[in-house]
Motif scaffolding. Sequence first.
Motif, PDB file in Angstrom:
ATOM      1  N   LEU A   1      49.513  57.434  12.311  1.00 47.98           N
ATOM      2  CA  LEU A   1      48.278  56.861  11.787  1.00 47.98           C
ATOM      3  C   LEU A   1      48.466  55.589  10.967  1.00 47.98           C
ATOM      4  O   LEU A   1      47.515  54.823  10.809  1.00 47.98           O
ATOM      5  CB  LEU A   1      47.532  57.906  10.947  1.00 47.98           C
ATOM      6  N   MET A   2      49.661  55.361  10.446  1.00 47.65           N
ATOM      7  CA  MET A   2      49.859  54.172   9.604  1.00 47.65           C
ATOM      8  C   MET A   2      50.958  53.251  10.104  1.00 47.65           C
ATOM      9  O   MET A   2      50.739  52.057  10.290  1.00 47.65           O
ATOM     10  CB  MET A   2      50.154  54.602   8.162  1.00 47.65           C
ATOM     11  N   ALA A   3      52.154  53.783  10.320  1.00 50.99           N
ATOM     12  CA  ALA A   3      53.298  52.925  10.627  1.00 50.99           C
ATOM     13  C   ALA A   3      53.192  52.242  11.990  1.00 50.99           C
ATOM     14  O   ALA A   3      53.415  51.034  12.100  1.00 50.99           O
ATOM     15  CB  ALA A   3      54.586  53.734  10.542  1.00 50.99           C
ATOM     16  N   ARG A   4      52.874  52.989  13.027  1.00 50.30           N
ATOM     17  CA  ARG A   4      52.796  52.385  14.368  1.00 50.30           C
ATOM     18  C   ARG A   4      51.697  51.330  14.448  1.00 50.30           C
ATOM     19  O   ARG A   4      51.923  50.250  14.991  1.00 50.30           O
ATOM     20  CB  ARG A   4      52.604  53.455  15.441  1.00 50.30           C
ATOM     21  N   PRO A   5      50.480  51.588  13.911  1.00 49.13           N
ATOM     22  CA  PRO A   5      49.468  50.523  13.916  1.00 49.13           C
ATOM     23  C   PRO A   5      49.907  49.283  13.128  1.00 49.13           C
ATOM     24  O   PRO A   5      49.589  48.162  13.518  1.00 49.13           O
ATOM     25  CB  PRO A   5      48.253  51.178  13.268  1.00 49.13           C
ATOM     26  N   MET A   6      50.657  49.472  12.048  1.00 48.15           N
ATOM     27  CA  MET A   6      51.135  48.324  11.275  1.00 48.15           C
ATOM     28  C   MET A   6      52.116  47.484  12.085  1.00 48.15           C
ATOM     29  O   MET A   6      52.123  46.256  11.992  1.00 48.15           O
ATOM     30  CB  MET A   6      51.785  48.786   9.967  1.00 48.15           C
ATOM     31  N   ILE A   7      52.936  48.149  12.886  1.00 45.53           N
ATOM     32  CA  ILE A   7      53.877  47.417  13.742  1.00 45.53           C
ATOM     33  C   ILE A   7      53.112  46.603  14.775  1.00 45.53           C
ATOM     34  O   ILE A   7      53.394  45.431  14.987  1.00 45.53           O
ATOM     35  CB  ILE A   7      54.872  48.378  14.419  1.00 45.53           C
ATOM     36  N   LYS A   8      52.118  47.223  15.409  1.00 48.33           N
ATOM     37  CA  LYS A   8      51.357  46.545  16.458  1.00 48.33           C
ATOM     38  C   LYS A   8      50.522  45.391  15.915  1.00 48.33           C
ATOM     39  O   LYS A   8      50.429  44.330  16.526  1.00 48.33           O
ATOM     40  CB  LYS A   8      50.465  47.541  17.193  1.00 48.33           C
ATOM     41  N   GLU A   9      49.883  45.602  14.753  1.00 46.53           N
ATOM     42  CA  GLU A   9      48.977  44.591  14.215  1.00 46.53           C
ATOM     43  C   GLU A   9      49.691  43.458  13.487  1.00 46.53           C
ATOM     44  O   GLU A   9      49.307  42.298  13.607  1.00 46.53           O
ATOM     45  CB  GLU A   9      47.975  45.249  13.264  1.00 46.53           C
ATOM     46  N   THR A  10      50.712  43.779  12.706  1.00 45.07           N
ATOM     47  CA  THR A  10      51.313  42.765  11.838  1.00 45.07           C
ATOM     48  C   THR A  10      52.815  42.593  12.011  1.00 45.07           C
ATOM     49  O   THR A  10      53.389  41.704  11.394  1.00 45.07           O
ATOM     50  CB  THR A  10      51.037  43.092  10.355  1.00 45.07           C
ATOM     51  N   GLY A  11      53.442  43.458  12.784  1.00 41.56           N
ATOM     52  CA  GLY A  11      54.891  43.368  12.927  1.00 41.56           C
ATOM     53  C   GLY A  11      55.633  43.837  11.685  1.00 41.56           C
ATOM     54  O   GLY A  11      56.773  43.450  11.457  1.00 41.56           O
ATOM     55  N   MET A  12      55.000  44.680  10.896  1.00 42.65           N
ATOM     56  CA  MET A  12      55.605  45.162   9.653  1.00 42.65           C
ATOM     57  C   MET A  12      56.339  46.471   9.898  1.00 42.65           C
ATOM     58  O   MET A  12      55.807  47.399  10.499  1.00 42.65           O
ATOM     59  CB  MET A  12      54.527  45.371   8.586  1.00 42.65           C
ATOM     60  N   ALA A  13      57.561  46.558   9.412  1.00 41.91           N
ATOM     61  CA  ALA A  13      58.349  47.779   9.516  1.00 41.91           C
ATOM     62  C   ALA A  13      57.864  48.780   8.478  1.00 41.91           C
ATOM     63  O   ALA A  13      57.174  48.427   7.523  1.00 41.91           O
ATOM     64  CB  ALA A  13      59.826  47.472   9.297  1.00 41.91           C
ATOM     65  N   SER A  14      58.234  50.048   8.668  1.00 43.20           N
ATOM     66  CA  SER A  14      57.836  51.102   7.737  1.00 43.20           C
ATOM     67  C   SER A  14      58.999  52.029   7.461  1.00 43.20           C
ATOM     68  O   SER A  14      59.738  52.413   8.371  1.00 43.20           O
ATOM     69  CB  SER A  14      56.683  51.926   8.311  1.00 43.20           C
ATOM     70  N   LEU A  15      59.135  52.401   6.205  1.00 40.62           N
ATOM     71  CA  LEU A  15      60.113  53.397   5.791  1.00 40.62           C
ATOM     72  C   LEU A  15      59.340  54.621   5.332  1.00 40.62           C
ATOM     73  O   LEU A  15      58.543  54.550   4.398  1.00 40.62           O
ATOM     74  CB  LEU A  15      60.975  52.865   4.643  1.00 40.62           C
ATOM     75  N   LEU A  16      59.540  55.744   6.024  1.00 40.19           N
ATOM     76  CA  LEU A  16      58.831  56.990   5.721  1.00 40.19           C
ATOM     77  C   LEU A  16      59.804  57.940   5.043  1.00 40.19           C
ATOM     78  O   LEU A  16      60.796  58.344   5.647  1.00 40.19           O
ATOM     79  CB  LEU A  16      58.301  57.636   7.003  1.00 40.19           C
ATOM     80  N   LEU A  17      59.540  58.283   3.787  1.00 41.21           N
ATOM     81  CA  LEU A  17      60.397  59.219   3.064  1.00 41.21           C
ATOM     82  C   LEU A  17      59.851  60.628   3.194  1.00 41.21           C
ATOM     83  O   LEU A  17      58.642  60.841   3.127  1.00 41.21           O
ATOM     84  CB  LEU A  17      60.475  58.836   1.587  1.00 41.21           C
ATOM     85  N   GLU A  18      60.746  61.582   3.373  1.00 37.45           N
ATOM     86  CA  GLU A  18      60.345  62.977   3.465  1.00 37.45           C
ATOM     87  C   GLU A  18      60.282  63.593   2.073  1.00 37.45           C
ATOM     88  O   GLU A  18      61.134  63.320   1.227  1.00 37.45           O
ATOM     89  CB  GLU A  18      61.365  63.746   4.309  1.00 37.45           C
ATOM     90  N   ASN A  19      59.269  64.411   1.839  1.00 38.93           N
ATOM     91  CA  ASN A  19      59.184  65.132   0.570  1.00 38.93           C
ATOM     92  C   ASN A  19      60.281  66.167   0.506  1.00 38.93           C
ATOM     93  O   ASN A  19      60.581  66.826   1.499  1.00 38.93           O
ATOM     94  CB  ASN A  19      57.831  65.846   0.451  1.00 38.93           C
ATOM     95  N   PRO A  20      60.877  66.369  -0.673  1.00 37.39           N
ATOM     96  CA  PRO A  20      61.839  67.462  -0.808  1.00 37.39           C
ATOM     97  C   PRO A  20      61.143  68.793  -0.552  1.00 37.39           C
ATOM     98  O   PRO A  20      59.931  68.903  -0.713  1.00 37.39           O
ATOM     99  CB  PRO A  20      62.284  67.379  -2.269  1.00 37.39           C
ATOM    100  N   TYR A  21      61.873  69.775  -0.185  1.00 37.99           N
ATOM    101  CA  TYR A  21      61.416  71.144   0.089  1.00 37.99           C
ATOM    102  C   TYR A  21      60.693  71.287   1.428  1.00 37.99           C
ATOM    103  O   TYR A  21      60.331  72.387   1.798  1.00 37.99           O
ATOM    104  CB  TYR A  21      60.488  71.675  -1.028  1.00 37.99           C
ATOM    105  N   TYR A  22      60.437  70.205   2.160  1.00 37.86           N
ATOM    106  CA  TYR A  22      59.757  70.303   3.435  1.00 37.86           C
ATOM    107  C   TYR A  22      60.749  70.114   4.576  1.00 37.86           C
ATOM    108  O   TYR A  22      61.676  69.334   4.475  1.00 37.86           O
ATOM    109  CB  TYR A  22      58.653  69.251   3.566  1.00 37.86           C
ATOM    110  N   ILE A  23      60.497  70.776   5.660  1.00 41.54           N
ATOM    111  CA  ILE A  23      61.248  70.707   6.912  1.00 41.54           C
ATOM    112  C   ILE A  23      62.740  70.909   6.669  1.00 41.54           C
ATOM    113  O   ILE A  23      63.216  71.994   6.640  1.00 41.54           O
ATOM    114  CB  ILE A  23      60.955  69.386   7.669  1.00 41.54           C
ATOM    115  N   LEU A  24      63.505  69.826   6.507  1.00 41.97           N
ATOM    116  CA  LEU A  24      64.955  69.949   6.376  1.00 41.97           C
ATOM    117  C   LEU A  24      65.366  70.201   4.946  1.00 41.97           C
ATOM    118  O   LEU A  24      66.453  70.554   4.661  1.00 41.97           O
ATOM    119  CB  LEU A  24      65.627  68.674   6.899  1.00 41.97           C
TER     120      LEU A  24
END
Length: 149
Positions: free
Chosen positions: A126-149
Amino acid sequence: MGVSRLDVLYRRFLLTKLFIQGWGKPEDFKRMFEFRKIIGNRERCKDFIPKDYPVVIEKVEEQTDCKILNGHFISPLEHAVPGILPPESVKARFQFLVPKTWKKYKPVCIHLAGTGDHFFWRRRTLMARPMIKETGMASLLLENPYYIL
């Protein structure tokens, strides 16, 4: 070490179950406040994390519009104030979405997870991929502690 009287008093007035086991050890608070003096000083803080700080890239996925790098790093706070973080928070996991072609500048947006955002899918889609397509901006997504891994 016994339970803090302030913790006991605070818990009596609590309507939620947050901090029901206390706020932590007093010596940890002292260590955090000492560290705050270091991090609050711009001259001392600017060299806090070395430029070659180790980051582990575990997997690289090639997509049509970007590369997705999955990886992790050890929190710099663990080196500065050892043992202050819970074990689940020591290793920070991330996804880094980089456009196939950069423009003149290389902007990066850091996306922190909101409450209930247990993995990367929502922020990536919903955020990172549209930002790449619209503006060419990279995204760093941090995972919350205690979730998934």
